[in-house]
Design an enzyme around this catalytic site. Structure first.
Site, PDB file in Angstrom:
ATOM      1  NE  ARG A   1      -8.511  -7.655   0.934  1.00 28.53           N
ATOM      2  CZ  ARG A   1      -7.406  -6.935   1.082  1.00 28.53           C
ATOM      3  NH1 ARG A   1      -7.217  -5.861   0.343  1.00 28.53           N
ATOM      4  NH2 ARG A   1      -6.500  -7.265   1.970  1.00 28.53           N
TER       5      ARG A   1
ATOM      6  N   GLY B   1      -9.388  -4.164   2.468  1.00 36.10           N
ATOM      7  CA  GLY B   1      -8.226  -4.482   3.288  1.00 36.10           C
ATOM      8  C   GLY B   1      -8.203  -3.566   4.504  1.00 36.10           C
ATOM      9  CG  ASP B   2      -4.404  -3.082   6.465  1.00 31.11           C
ATOM     10  OD1 ASP B   2      -4.355  -3.001   5.214  1.00 31.11           O
ATOM     11  OD2 ASP B   2      -3.395  -3.192   7.178  1.00 31.11           O
TER      12      ASP B   2
ATOM     13  CB  THR C   1      -0.723  -0.068   1.363  1.00 34.30           C
ATOM     14  OG1 THR C   1      -1.390  -1.302   1.408  1.00 34.30           O
ATOM     15  CG2 THR C   1      -1.622   1.085   1.642  1.00 34.30           C
TER      16      THR C   1
ATOM     17  N   GLY D   1      -3.737  -7.083   5.189  1.00 32.51           N
ATOM     18  CA  GLY D   1      -4.786  -6.410   5.948  1.00 32.51           C
ATOM     19  C   GLY D   1      -5.678  -7.378   6.702  1.00 32.51           C
TER      20      GLY D   1
ATOM     21  CB  THR E   1       2.338  -2.077   3.870  1.00 39.44           C
ATOM     22  OG1 THR E   1       3.567  -2.516   4.432  1.00 39.44           O
ATOM     23  CG2 THR E   1       2.340  -0.561   3.790  1.00 39.44           C
TER      24      THR E   1
HETATM   25  N1  GLY Z   1      -2.576  -3.717   3.455  1.00 39.28           N
HETATM   26  C1  GLY Z   1      -3.238  -3.580   2.213  1.00 39.28           C
HETATM   27  C2  GLY Z   1      -4.397  -4.462   2.059  1.00 39.28           C
HETATM   28  O1  GLY Z   1      -4.557  -5.423   2.817  1.00 39.28           O
HETATM   29  O2  GLY Z   1      -5.161  -4.217   1.157  1.00 39.28           O
END
Ligand code: GLY
Length: 280
Positions: A193, A195-196, A165, A219, A216
């Site tokens: 979906r 992510g974090d 990321t 997630g 990064t």
């Molecule tokens: N850390 C980025 C994601 O999981 O999308």
């Protein structure tokens, strides 16, 4: 003044530094830098250069947090929009909400004057199509996308394609500590979906009194452990930056089920110390 960002930040890092040196608010400075990353096709995990979902559609995620007010803005699975970190900030500034996703986020982008972008980079479309042709049987290909996608998620979803990321953390001239993230998420992810990167507390967190953290890679793990918030909360409870990251890493290491892979934690404290720790 301090700016901490990961390697994907390079197209915009200097712009952010210059703006921070001019005394600009940290979120203004970081979003100006991230907008350059989002447009740069050399960065294959963020914005226009990123990878699509299983259906070949781009769904971009971003989040921002003002560590002084603890206001947050986030957007997830956003279609047709490249500057998603800037859009996340608009959510923070203009709405009583923290997070918008999908079609609602795009509608809000239009209301806020963002152009309707075509975010599918031709080279990403080519790689996506070739992968699909390799993984699907001729019959599945003929019926695609009217086939169950879930069984494909182990074969096609490719976390290795997105090791990154972009994450930016800063302490600006007025001492404000802030965080910003942007990503296209996992290549070939199941549509929808998140992510974090758009999830406050998981992919990013900032509190000007103590510090900030952003993650990064996987997630799916940091969401389960609230990793970014854990780091900042541990500092609030009196732990050093290194100890705070250790606590977050121990929690990640306790996970034994579900999808497990790498996580990188980027963090800084209010005294200007900073660390990047790779958990595998
Ligand atoms: N850390 C980025 C994601 O999981 O999308």
């Amino acid at each position: 003044m301090l700016l901490l960002a990961n390697v994907e930040a390079y197209p915009g890092f200097e712009t952010s530094v210059d703006l921070l040196k001019q005394g600009r608010h940290g979120l203004d400075a970081m979003i100006a830098g991230i907008s350059l990353v989002e447009k740069d096709v050399r960065v294959r995990s963020v914005g226009y250069g990123g990878w699509p979902n299983m259906l070949g559609q781009m769904e971009l995620d971003a989040g921002v947090m003002d560590g002084t007010t603890r206001e947050v803005g986030a957007v997830g699975a956003v279609p047709d929009t490249i500057p998603v970190a800037a859009l996340a900030r608009e959510v923070m500034k203009k709405l009583p909400h923290v997070m918008l996703t999908g079609a609602g986020a795009r509608r809000f982008a239009t209301e806020s004057g963002f152009s309707l972008d075509d975010p599918l980079y031709p080279d990403s479309a080519r790689v996506w199509r070739e992968r699909l042709e390799r993984e699907l049987s001729p019959d599945e290909l003929a019926r695609f996308p009217n086939i169950p996608l879930a069984p494909l998620s182990k074969a096609i979803t490719d976390p290795e394609r997105v090791r990154d990321t972009t994450v930016f953390l800063c302490q600006d001239a007025s001492g404000g500590i802030h965080a910003a993230t942007s990503t296209s998420g996992w290549g070939w992810k199941y549509p929808g979906r998140l992510g974090d990167s758009p999830i406050p507390g998981a992919g990013f967190y900032a509190d000007s009194r103590y510090g900030a953290a952003a993650c990064t890679h996987t997630g799916e793990m940091t969401i389960r452990c609230s990793t970014a918030r854990t780091v900042v909360l541990a500092m609030k409870l009196g732990r050093s930056l290194s100890d705070a990251i250790k606590i977050a890493v121990e929690e990640l290491a306790e996970l034994t089920e579900g999808f497990l892979a790498g996580v990188v934690i980027h963090a800084m404290d209010a005294s200007g110390n900073h660390e990047v720790v790779n958990f595998r």
